[in-house]
Design a protein around this motif. Sequence first.
Motif: not given
Length: 357
Positions: A47-71
Amino acid sequence: MRYGAGIGGALLASLLTLSACAEREMPLAARIANALPAASVTARGETEPVGTANADAADDPAIWRNAADPAASLIVGTDKKAGLYVYGLDGKRRDFLDAGRVNNVDLKDGVMIRGAPGVLVVASDRNDPAQAKLALFRLDTAAAKLIALGTLDGGAGEAYGICLGRDAAGLSAFIVLKDGTINQVMIDAAGAAPTGRIVRTMKLGSQAEGCAVDDRTGRLYVAEEDVGLWRFGASPTAPVEPVKVAAADGRQIVADAEGVALVPEGDEGGYVIVSSQGDNAYTLYSLPDERYVGRFRIVDGTVGGAQETDGIEFMAGDFGPEFPGGLFIAQDGPNGAQAQNFKLVAWADIVAALGLE
């Protein structure tokens, strides 16, 4: 193996914590040398980086799968200093919602939200470190945007981990507080404003965060950072005593034990994955027997590798030719000169590297 609040359990937990603290003081090369071998895989996207620079900032992801159009599937990721991002599978930012200090995130599809089925996103809200909250959102999958629904009480303490489970009793959010308390909150989002109530409280002995629920078997997995991986029953009426799955022993898991993700296969099979943050690896245990299977690392390739991972997530199913077999996502700590981000790995590549077929 089980231990509760007795003297023996407290002593064992203390010894494991002391061992983990000493382990973290070792140089990384020594920690890797002490640990069991780990296969190497490379990410196919980021992914593109999160907006908070120079810090421990990004932490956790979740995924939504589009069954009709996986892309057209979407990723929700936290910047724990600022709010929530929505990304496409190409890693590009689709949306950002200023939600303040939200740490972990999870989502469920097919939830009744204000009278209609939709995708409910829940984040652990620690804007008030003395009073945990659950921040609720609806994911508008067509617009790739988050709509705030409000917050619910998560109990006294600082919010850390969050995971969602669904059974005959309804939809539960398990909010993991920094001190190891785990509150089970039953959520109803069908009305004009969401409601929730704490129906059960569990406790681990020290700082905990990552968690995941296996809806098929009614199991809740929680990582206690310096101690290891635990299992609870996910039902509101289940016992509150934990069952030890694996220790942060410096071999299978090198403290911190951080993110937890489930790889479901069939009625009860698959794997539970734990981020072995201390040596930049990920450890797999088979389901339902919870037997050690192996470890892997995400190393530099077309995109950079992942180190010091906090949150992880997996979603089975078709995600197009770039991610055969399913999608595994890991937060990346050091990300070169850029702010932190999330790395995207094809499950087929992990299967091949560990010889799981």
